[in-house]
Motif scaffolding. Structure first.
Motif, short mmCIF file in Angstrom:
data_model
loop_
_atom_site.label_atom_id
_atom_site.label_comp_id
_atom_site.label_asym_id
_atom_site.label_seq_id
_atom_site.Cartn_x
_atom_site.Cartn_y
_atom_site.Cartn_z
N ALA A 167 0.98 -1.33 -0.14
CA ALA A 167 -0.03 -0.14 0.00
C ALA A 167 0.91 1.10 0.07
N LEU A 168 2.21 1.20 -0.17
CA LEU A 168 2.76 2.54 0.01
C LEU A 168 2.67 3.38 -1.36
N ARG A 169 2.43 4.58 -1.07
CA ARG A 169 2.31 5.48 -2.17
C ARG A 169 3.57 6.48 -2.16
N PRO A 170 4.26 6.24 -3.31
CA PRO A 170 5.57 7.06 -3.53
C PRO A 170 5.29 8.43 -3.52
N ASP A 171 6.03 9.35 -2.97
CA ASP A 171 5.81 10.61 -2.79
C ASP A 171 6.94 11.37 -3.53
N ARG A 172 6.86 11.85 -4.85
CA ARG A 172 7.87 12.38 -5.72
C ARG A 172 7.70 13.84 -5.67
N THR A 173 6.82 14.61 -4.80
CA THR A 173 6.47 15.96 -4.84
C THR A 173 7.69 16.90 -5.03
N GLY A 174 7.91 17.39 -6.18
CA GLY A 174 8.73 18.51 -6.49
C GLY A 174 10.13 18.01 -7.07
N GLN A 175 10.13 16.52 -7.08
CA GLN A 175 11.49 15.87 -7.51
C GLN A 175 11.71 16.03 -9.20
N ALA A 176 10.49 15.91 -9.71
CA ALA A 176 10.45 15.86 -11.23
C ALA A 176 10.64 17.36 -11.90
N GLU A 177 9.87 18.12 -11.10
CA GLU A 177 9.67 19.51 -11.59
C GLU A 177 11.23 20.25 -11.18
N ALA A 178 12.11 19.77 -10.09
CA ALA A 178 13.29 20.39 -9.80
C ALA A 178 14.32 19.98 -11.16
N PHE A 179 14.23 18.77 -11.65
CA PHE A 179 14.88 18.51 -12.82
C PHE A 179 14.52 18.97 -13.99
N ASP A 180 13.19 19.15 -14.35
CA ASP A 180 12.81 19.96 -15.34
C ASP A 180 13.04 21.30 -15.33
N ALA A 181 13.34 21.95 -14.47
CA ALA A 181 14.11 23.24 -14.12
C ALA A 181 15.65 23.27 -14.51
N ILE A 182 16.36 22.35 -14.14
CA ILE A 182 17.54 22.06 -14.22
C ILE A 182 17.98 21.76 -15.42
N GLY A 183 17.35 20.88 -16.33
CA GLY A 183 17.56 20.44 -17.60
C GLY A 183 18.93 20.21 -18.08
N GLY A 184 19.56 20.95 -19.25
CA GLY A 184 20.83 20.64 -19.45
C GLY A 184 22.00 21.48 -18.65
N ARG A 185 21.73 22.01 -17.63
CA ARG A 185 22.62 22.28 -16.52
C ARG A 185 23.41 21.36 -15.82
N TYR A 186 22.40 20.26 -15.81
CA TYR A 186 23.00 19.05 -15.05
C TYR A 186 24.29 18.62 -15.60
N ASP A 187 24.40 18.45 -16.94
CA ASP A 187 25.62 17.95 -17.50
C ASP A 187 26.74 18.99 -17.44
N GLU A 188 26.22 20.33 -17.49
CA GLU A 188 27.47 21.30 -17.20
C GLU A 188 28.07 21.50 -16.00
N ALA A 189 27.16 21.08 -14.95
CA ALA A 189 27.67 21.20 -13.42
C ALA A 189 28.33 19.78 -13.14
N PHE A 190 28.02 18.67 -13.74
CA PHE A 190 28.95 17.40 -13.81
C PHE A 190 29.57 16.94 -14.95
N PRO A 191 30.59 17.66 -15.41
CA PRO A 191 31.16 17.32 -16.63
C PRO A 191 32.01 16.32 -16.70
N HIS A 192 32.48 15.85 -15.68
CA HIS A 192 33.55 14.96 -15.46
C HIS A 192 32.85 13.76 -14.81
N LYS A 193 32.43 12.58 -15.54
CA LYS A 193 31.77 11.54 -15.19
C LYS A 193 32.37 10.06 -15.35
N ASP A 194 34.01 9.93 -14.80
CA ASP A 194 34.85 8.94 -15.24
C ASP A 194 34.27 7.67 -14.53
N GLY A 195 33.83 7.51 -13.46
CA GLY A 195 33.22 6.41 -12.87
C GLY A 195 32.00 6.09 -13.49
#
Length: 235
Positions: A21-49
């Motif tokens: 009966a667990l109801r996952p709560d994602r409030t605001g999570q998707a919206e945050a990444f919608d706003a971040i968009g391509g800036r995520y790759d700019e902030a984390f350019p080095h992904k060696d691992g």
């Protein structure tokens, strides 16, 4: 951490994949990444691992093998690198903006906007079974109670002996709100030994472990210790 914690909400008594009966709560999570968009790759350019773990899969799998990229983000570098390696790539992300970017960056992949919980046994989205799954930092977005369930869902999605490339940030937190690239997200994590126990308890053998001290290029994101695990699904 005890074995009891590693097996919170075991799948055999809480319904499909243990969600019950667990109801996952994602409030605001998707919206945050919608706003971040391509800036995520700019902030984390080095992904060696991430690149090394992805290349492990490309080198280990035959051409055409099915790989699921959970939390695929913009599709860079993982989904694109998998596709360039001749693999059949399916991506899943909760953010509509990230899904749009991933479809643009990796047009040959099949990208779905969905919650990881949607993929559980009996859930609303059945994508079939996979030879490998990547889960780079996406489990951070879940409360701790759901992380073992998510791992059991991944176990279900993999064929016997299938491979999992997983990464987490080492942190003893549960649903902790942090500022992130101009937005606020909630993150969870474990200390190293606790993480290993949770992964083992979900039915995976860990074949390789590496860690990195990572300093993002953005001053808005603090340095972190990233743990990368290469795993196989126990039969």
């Amino acid at each position: 951490m005890t074995n009891e914690l590693a097996h919170d909400h075991p799948a055999d008594h809480l319904g499909p994949a243990g969600y019950g009966a667990l109801r996952p709560d994602r409030t605001g999570q998707a919206e945050a990444f919608d706003a971040i968009g391509g800036r995520y790759d700019e902030a984390f350019p080095h992904k060696d691992g991430q690149v090394e773990a992805t290349d492990w899969l490309v080198g280990a799998l035959p051409a055409g093998a099915r790989v699921l990229d959970l939390g695929c983000g913009t599709g860079l570098p993982t989904a694109r690198r998998l596709a360039e390696g001749g693999l059949d790539v399916v991506g899943v992300d909760l953010s509509a903006r990230m899904v749009a970017l991933a479809r643009e960056h990796v047009p040959e992949a099949s990208i779905h906007q969905a919650d990881l919980a949607d993929l559980r046994p009996g859930g609303p989205l059945d994508l079939g079974r996979f030879d490998a799954v990547t889960a780079f930092f996406c489990l951070l977005m879940l409360p701790r109670a759901e992380i073992p369930l998510a791992l059991r869902t991944i176990h279900h999605l993999l064929v016997p002996g299938g491979r999992l490339a997983l990464s987490m940030v080492e942190a003893d937190v549960d649903g902790f709100a942090i500022p992130f690239l101009g937005s606020t997200i909630r993150v969870s994590g474990y200390l190293r030994d606790d993480l290993l126990q949770v992964v083992d308890g979900a039915g995976f053998d860990i074949v390789n472990e590496t860690s990195y001290t990572y300093a993002p290029s953005s001053a808005e994101v603090p340095p972190e210790i990233q743990i990368f695990l290469r795993c196989t699904r126990r039969e």
